[in-house]
Every structure is written in structure tokens, then in C-alpha cells.
Scaffold this motif. Structure first.
Motif, mmCIF file in Angstrom:
data_model
loop_
_atom_site.group_PDB
_atom_site.id
_atom_site.type_symbol
_atom_site.label_atom_id
_atom_site.label_comp_id
_atom_site.label_asym_id
_atom_site.label_seq_id
_atom_site.Cartn_x
_atom_site.Cartn_y
_atom_site.Cartn_z
ATOM 1 N N ASN A 56 0.829 -1.209 0.000
ATOM 2 C CA ASN A 56 0.000 0.000 0.000
ATOM 3 C C ASN A 56 0.863 1.258 0.000
ATOM 4 O O ASN A 56 0.550 2.241 -0.674
ATOM 5 N N TYR A 57 1.946 1.234 0.781
ATOM 6 C CA TYR A 57 2.837 2.401 0.807
ATOM 7 C C TYR A 57 3.505 2.590 -0.556
ATOM 8 O O TYR A 57 3.605 3.715 -1.068
ATOM 9 N N SER A 58 3.936 1.456 -1.153
ATOM 10 C CA SER A 58 4.553 1.539 -2.476
ATOM 11 C C SER A 58 3.575 2.096 -3.500
ATOM 12 O O SER A 58 3.937 2.935 -4.337
ATOM 13 N N SER A 59 2.302 1.649 -3.439
ATOM 14 C CA SER A 59 1.291 2.170 -4.362
ATOM 15 C C SER A 59 1.063 3.663 -4.142
ATOM 16 O O SER A 59 0.928 4.432 -5.095
ATOM 17 N N ALA A 60 1.030 4.074 -2.861
ATOM 18 C CA ALA A 60 0.831 5.489 -2.557
ATOM 19 C C ALA A 60 1.989 6.329 -3.092
ATOM 20 O O ALA A 60 1.777 7.432 -3.611
ATOM 21 N N VAL A 61 3.213 5.809 -2.970
ATOM 22 C CA VAL A 61 4.384 6.530 -3.489
ATOM 23 C C VAL A 61 4.265 6.716 -5.001
ATOM 24 O O VAL A 61 4.495 7.804 -5.542
ATOM 25 N N LYS A 62 3.889 5.628 -5.697
ATOM 26 C CA LYS A 62 3.780 5.705 -7.153
ATOM 27 C C LYS A 62 2.678 6.686 -7.574
ATOM 28 O O LYS A 62 2.844 7.460 -8.517
ATOM 29 N N ASN A 248 4.813 11.087 5.884
ATOM 30 C CA ASN A 248 4.515 9.915 5.062
ATOM 31 C C ASN A 248 4.691 8.668 5.921
ATOM 32 O O ASN A 248 5.434 8.681 6.910
ATOM 33 N N GLY A 249 4.038 7.562 5.548
ATOM 34 C CA GLY A 249 4.246 6.350 6.329
ATOM 35 C C GLY A 249 3.248 5.264 6.005
ATOM 36 O O GLY A 249 2.505 5.319 5.028
ATOM 37 N N ARG A 250 3.240 4.244 6.863
ATOM 38 C CA ARG A 250 2.312 3.107 6.750
ATOM 39 C C ARG A 250 1.954 2.664 8.157
ATOM 40 O O ARG A 250 2.821 2.677 9.049
ATOM 41 N N GLU A 251 0.698 2.267 8.392
ATOM 42 C CA GLU A 251 0.284 1.873 9.731
ATOM 43 C C GLU A 251 -1.106 1.256 9.716
ATOM 44 O O GLU A 251 -1.864 1.402 8.753
ATOM 45 N N LEU A 262 -5.414 -1.183 6.872
ATOM 46 C CA LEU A 262 -3.961 -1.116 6.740
ATOM 47 C C LEU A 262 -3.671 -0.040 5.700
ATOM 48 O O LEU A 262 -4.062 -0.177 4.533
ATOM 49 N N ALA A 263 -3.011 1.035 6.120
ATOM 50 C CA ALA A 263 -2.892 2.219 5.260
ATOM 51 C C ALA A 263 -1.444 2.548 4.937
ATOM 52 O O ALA A 263 -0.556 2.444 5.784
ATOM 53 N N GLY A 264 -1.218 2.960 3.689
ATOM 54 C CA GLY A 264 0.026 3.591 3.269
ATOM 55 C C GLY A 264 -0.313 4.982 2.760
ATOM 56 O O GLY A 264 -1.274 5.145 1.997
ATOM 57 N N TYR A 265 0.429 5.993 3.194
ATOM 58 C CA TYR A 265 0.057 7.367 2.839
ATOM 59 C C TYR A 265 1.300 8.179 2.506
ATOM 60 O O TYR A 265 2.349 8.033 3.126
ATOM 61 N N VAL A 266 1.177 9.035 1.465
ATOM 62 C CA VAL A 266 2.318 9.814 0.966
ATOM 63 C C VAL A 266 1.830 11.194 0.546
ATOM 64 O O VAL A 266 0.757 11.334 -0.053
ATOM 65 N N LYS A 267 2.616 12.203 0.852
ATOM 66 C CA LYS A 267 2.321 13.595 0.484
ATOM 67 C C LYS A 267 2.791 13.852 -0.952
ATOM 68 O O LYS A 267 3.840 13.379 -1.378
ATOM 69 N N VAL A 268 1.997 14.632 -1.713
ATOM 70 C CA VAL A 268 2.383 15.049 -3.063
ATOM 71 C C VAL A 268 3.140 16.369 -2.947
ATOM 72 O O VAL A 268 2.582 17.364 -2.465
ATOM 73 N N PRO A 269 4.420 16.416 -3.343
ATOM 74 C CA PRO A 269 5.228 17.625 -3.126
ATOM 75 C C PRO A 269 4.690 18.866 -3.824
ATOM 76 O O PRO A 269 4.693 19.956 -3.256
ATOM 77 N N VAL A 275 -2.007 11.162 -0.766
ATOM 78 C CA VAL A 275 -2.552 9.930 -1.340
ATOM 79 C C VAL A 275 -2.582 8.870 -0.245
ATOM 80 O O VAL A 275 -1.573 8.637 0.437
ATOM 81 N N VAL A 276 -3.738 8.248 -0.042
ATOM 82 C CA VAL A 276 -3.897 7.212 0.975
ATOM 83 C C VAL A 276 -4.393 5.935 0.299
ATOM 84 O O VAL A 276 -5.421 5.956 -0.383
ATOM 85 N N VAL A 277 -3.636 4.835 0.450
ATOM 86 C CA VAL A 277 -4.040 3.526 -0.072
ATOM 87 C C VAL A 277 -4.335 2.630 1.130
ATOM 88 O O VAL A 277 -3.483 2.477 2.010
ATOM 89 N N VAL A 278 -5.526 2.048 1.185
ATOM 90 C CA VAL A 278 -5.940 1.261 2.352
ATOM 91 C C VAL A 278 -6.455 -0.109 1.937
ATOM 92 O O VAL A 278 -6.973 -0.283 0.834
ATOM 93 N N SER A 279 -6.290 -1.082 2.853
ATOM 94 C CA SER A 279 -6.838 -2.430 2.688
ATOM 95 C C SER A 279 -7.525 -2.813 3.981
ATOM 96 O O SER A 279 -6.960 -2.618 5.067
ATOM 97 N N PRO A 280 -8.735 -3.365 3.916
ATOM 98 C CA PRO A 280 -9.409 -3.807 5.139
ATOM 99 C C PRO A 280 -8.635 -4.933 5.822
ATOM 100 O O PRO A 280 -8.194 -5.866 5.156
#
Length: 530
Positions: A56-62, A248-251, A262-269, A275-280
């Protein structure tokens, strides 16, 4: 001595040795099985959670990088248009309008574009249906763009005229003498069809229960698969709060609706969005429960068999003691002959030890079998994607040169639609056999997903990989297929280390070569070009 304690003692003494030994061995096997299941469950749970968070974090980064690049491109397109407009002698609407139409339709970046002169008068718009030409700007964002005289990106706001949720970007226009002549601005309608919809609307993560959303710097939803939530204030969300603090992070988290995610989140500069990518977490639990049921399904039959063997051995172990008890019972009532004494203790201990060893061996065997099945695609018998990725990363760490051949059966959807999914499965198994028979013993053959396969060829350069790939392609084309018609395959090749040192990049490059083969007419093999 009181009568009651004496009776309890007699009851304890009447417990048969067979029951005692059977109970002890059964308890030992059950505890072993329970410990193994518990350890497997906890280990797999941690692995799945860590993997999901990482993905999820990798997807958020992309996605963050995609949005960042998108806004840079949008700003560059406005900058280029500002240069063209600065070279015009005037801002005549008839001269400006064709250029705005070309910019809007060629890039699809903006839903609408406007040119405003230095007085705040709107000189031209695309589309004309906006109806604002000849009027002065009234929104605070448009005025802020005018006052800044620099490239400008607004926060999302509600348009006063159209009541749309808008993001506004502008680029100043200076004439040849450096005099400020106004600006060209583009609007992105967040609740309607826009460039974000075009890029992200068909996100494949939905099939896995995952989804993503984009929030502005103020915590309002800018993009969501549920369009009704666009514009909603979710700044109280714990992940969104961290994005607003530029973190930025995952938690693991619980959203405002009480869902554990389960979330991965990244700021757009570029624009301060997040961007937040989550999975139940429930998806992880379902996978764990399914795996636990599979383990139980495979371990219960041997466990029952072990128990039958243990009961038989316990009865044999207790038989000499039963005979001795019967013999003692006859004493005093009839004449008995004392048999020769036999020592049974060492033999009994050996039998008991062998029973436990047998039980543990069966459980270990089933566990190893389950592990093997977890590494194998159930339909084709080839290595699965998870194992393939582990092998690639190991080879990269060991600096073992290798080639990747990505294969995709041509027009496989047509086969499924024409002959049915069962026939499609037979075609996949047929192709898997051809791959396995056309590669070397040390090569790794994998079903990567759907009709896509990968072969890893250690110590093989691109030329060798091309030869192997062509052998596979030619064999498939000439073979008698389950559906009775010719089936072809397109293939792409990349090589480590000549093409890339990254696993993801190697697969991406091979995939690009594959699609180039598809675009070139299918039924061919292409090598990555750098």
C-alpha cells in the motif's frame, strides 16, 4: 482413614493403563498440532500485514509521483501557452480562442481554460459555454493568481458561478518588454470527468478489497471511488492528520466509520495533496482463516490414523500388565503357574517414543506439503508469483546474472469467451507444459497471473533468452491445442544486470517489450531496448 478419601484413591487406582497412555500420547500430539497451528497463524498474520502495508505504501508513493508529474506537466503546458500568448500583439479573443481550444483538447489536462488581462477582465475562455468572457474575475483564487504574478496553484474551492469543486492553476503572461499582461488559467473539475479519473478510475487494487483516495491540504476528499464523498471533510482521520503535518508512512488505523484498515500514505510535493491507499484488515483475516482451514484439512486424516496406531500400541503395551493382574486375581482360588518374568520397560519406552516420532513426522510432512503447495500455482503446477519474486531478489543479492522472459497468450479473452473458462484453463495447462519442456532444468517457470507467464533463465544473456523464448513460441504455435485452433504468444525479454539492477524495473522493462510485441502484431518476441 475416612471412607470417602479411600474411595477416591480406589477410583484413581482403577484408571486403566491403556486409557492413561492413550490420553498422554493424544495430549502430546494435540499440543504439538496446536502449537504448530498457532505459530503458523501468527507468523503468517504478521507476514501478510507487513506485506500489505508495504504494498500500500509503495502504491501510494507511485500515485504521489504520478500526481506530482501530472501537475508539473500541467503547469508546463500553461507556461508554454503563456509564452505563445506573450508574442501576440493583442489579446483579441478571436486569436486567443483557437489556441485555448487546442490546449484543452490536446492535453485533456483541464476542464476549462481562460485568459485574463492585467485589469482582471476575462478576454477568452474554452469552452465558450462558460459565458464569462467580458466579465471581471470575482473569486478570491482568481484574484490571488492575479496578485501573485507568478505560477499559481489554488486549494480546492467551490466556484461561485458553477458551484463546482475546482482546483485552479495559472501562469503569468509577460510581453516582450517584461510588462505583466495578465495570466492564462486552467480549471480541474474534481466532481466531474477529469485527468485524475482518466488515470486512476480503473485501479486494479479494487479486486483485492483495497482502494485509495486523495485529500487536499485542508483534509477534504478530492478523489474517491465513491464520488459522493468528494469534498467531504475527513481532517479528523488519523492518517489525514499526519499528511497535513507533511508526514509519510504506513500503519494500522481505524477510519472515521470505524473500519480497521492497513494504510500507506504519501504527500504530493507539488500541490500539498495526500494519497492514501488502504486495505481492510478483514481481508487479511479471511486469508488467514482460509489457510488455517486448509492446514486442518490436510492434517486431520493423518492425525486420526496416528491415533488409531497409538491406541493399538497402548493396548499391546498394557497387555502384560493385564495378564499379570488376571494371574494375581486367580491366586488363592485355583492353582496357577507363574510364567517366566519378562522385562518390558525399555521396549515399551521405545514403542511410545516411536509413536510420538511418527505423529510428529506426519504433521511435519503435511506442513512441508502445504508449504510446497503455497509455492505452486494450483492450476498449472508451475511456480507461483510470490516464489518467483523471492528467487529474483535472492539472485539480485547474489549478483547472479539472469534473463526474464514474460509471456502473454494472444487473445486469451477470446478463447475464454468462445470456448468457456474450463477450456481456457486447459489452454493454460497446455502452455505451462510447453514452457516446462522447452526450458532448462535450472530455469524457473512461473504463472505470473491470468494468462501471463514468466521464465527466469539464470546465467543466460538476452540472446540465449531470445532463443529459448522463440523455441517456446514456435512450439506453442505448432502444437495441437485443447481448443483445436492455433494459439500464439507474445513475449518480452529483459536482462540483469545489462538492463537494470531493480527487480521491479526488470519486470517492467520486460513487460514493456511484451506490449511492444503485442503492438507489432503479436506472436513474436521482443528484447528490451535501452
Amino acid at each position: 482413614m475416612p471412607v470417602l478419601p479411600r474411595r477416591k484413591a480406589e477410583q484413581w487406582q482403577k484408571i486403566s493403563l491403556t486409557t492413561l497412555l492413550t490420553g498422554l500420547v493424544s495430549l502430546s500430539v494435540l499440543l504439538t498440532l496446536t502449537i504448530l497451528l498457532f505459530a503458523s497463524y501468527q507468523s503468517k498474520k504478521k507476514s501478510l500485514i507487513d506485506t500489505t502495508l508495504t504494498l500500500n505504501y509503495s502504491s501510494a508513493v507511485k500515485m504521489s509521483q504520478t500526481i506530482d508529474s501530472l501537475f508539473i506537466s500541467m503547469q508546463n503546458s500553461l507556461h508554454y501557452s503563456a509564452i505563445i500568448l506573450s508574442n501576440m500583439n493583442s489579446m483579441n479573443p478571436d486569436e486567443v480562442y483557437p489556441h485555448l481550444e487546442l490546449l484543452r483538447h490536446s492535453s485533456n489536462y483541464f476542464n476549462s481554460i481562460a485568459v485574463v488581462d492585467e485589469t482582471g477582465l476575462i478576454r477568452s475562455t474554452s469552452p465558450k459555454s462558460l459565458g464569462t468572457v467580458g466579465k471581471y474575475i470575482i473569486t478570491e483564487e482568481a484574484k490571488a493568481a492575479m496578485a501573485s504574478k507568478k505560477p499559481y496553484v489554488s486549494k480546492p474551492y467551490i466556484s461561485a458561478t458553477s458551484k463546482r469543486l475546482i482546483v485552479f492553476m495559472s501562469e503569468p503572461i509577460y510581453d516582450k518588454n517584461g510588462i505583466y499582461r495578465g495570466y492564462i488559467g486552467g480549471s480541474l473539475y474534481l466532481q466531474e470527468k477529469n485527468i485524475l479519473n482518466m488515470i486512476f478510475a480503473n485501479n486494479p487494487s479494487d479486486k483485492l478489497g483495497s482502494y485509495f483516495y486523495i485529500v487536499g491540504s485542508n483534509g477534504h476528499v478530492l478523489f474517491h471511488r465513491d464520488k459522493s464523498r468528494i469534498g467531504e471533510d475527513i481532517s479528523a482521520n488519523q492518517v489525514v492528520q499526519k499528511l497535513m503535518l507533511n508526514q509519510n508512512g504506513r500503519e494500522e488505523m481505524v477510519n472515521l466509520r470505524g473500519e480497521a484498515l492497513l494504510a500507506g500514505y504519501v504527500k504530493v510535493p507539488t500541490n500539498g495533496w495526500g494519497v492514501v491507499v488502504v486495505s481492510p484488515i478483514s481481508v487479511v483475516s479471511e486469508q488467514l482463516n482460509a489457510q488455517l482451514k486448509a492446514i486442518l484439512l490436510y492434517t486431520l486424516p493423518p492425525f486420526v490414523l496416528v491415533m488409531l496406531v497409538v491406541i493399538m500400541l497402548a493396548r499391546r503395551l498394557a497387555r502384560p500388565f493385564v495378564s499379570l493382574a488376571n494371574l494375581v486375581g486367580k491366586m488363592g482360588s485355583e492353582k496357577v503357574e507363574i510364567p517366566d518374568g519378562k522385562r518390558h520397560w525399555n521396549r515399551e519406552a521405545d514403542l511410545l517414543t516411536e509413536a510420538i516420532r511418527y505423529a510428529v513426522g506426519e504433521i511435519t510432512k503435511q506442513t512441508e506439503q502445504l508449504t510446497q503447495e503455497a509455492m505452486t500455482d494450483p492450476l498449472t503446477g508451475l511456480t507461483n508469483r510470490r516464489t518467483l519474486e523471492a528467487i529474483i531478489h535472492r539472485w539480485l543479492e547474489e549478483k547472479t546474472p539472469f534473463s526474464i522472459v514474460i509471456m502473454d497468450i494472444d487473445k486469451f479473452k477470446t478463447i475464454n469467451d468462445t470456448y468457456g473458462h474450463q477450456a481456457g484453463d486447459e489452454v493454460l495447462k497446455h502452455f505451462a507444459k510447453i514452457i516446462a519442456s522447452s526450458t532448462r532444468p535450472d530455469d524457473v517457470c512461473c504463472r505470473f497471473g491470468g494468462e501471463e507467464f514468466i521464465a527466469l533463465l539464470p546465467h543466460a544473456n538476452s540472446a540465449v533468452a531470445y532463443h529459448v523464448a522463440e523455441r517456446i513460441r514456435s512450439t506453442l504455435e505448432k502444437s495441437a491445442t485443447p481448443v483445436g485452433e492455433t494459439i500464439t504468444v507474445s513475449q518480452g525479454i529483459s536482462h540483469y544486470p545489462s538492463h537494470s539492477n531493480s527487480a521491479e524495473e526488470l519486470i517492467h522493462l520486460a513487460d514493456q517489450a511484451l506490449y511492444k510485441a503485442k503492438e507489432s502484431g503479436r506472436n513474436r518476441t521482443m528484447i528490451t531496448e535501452l
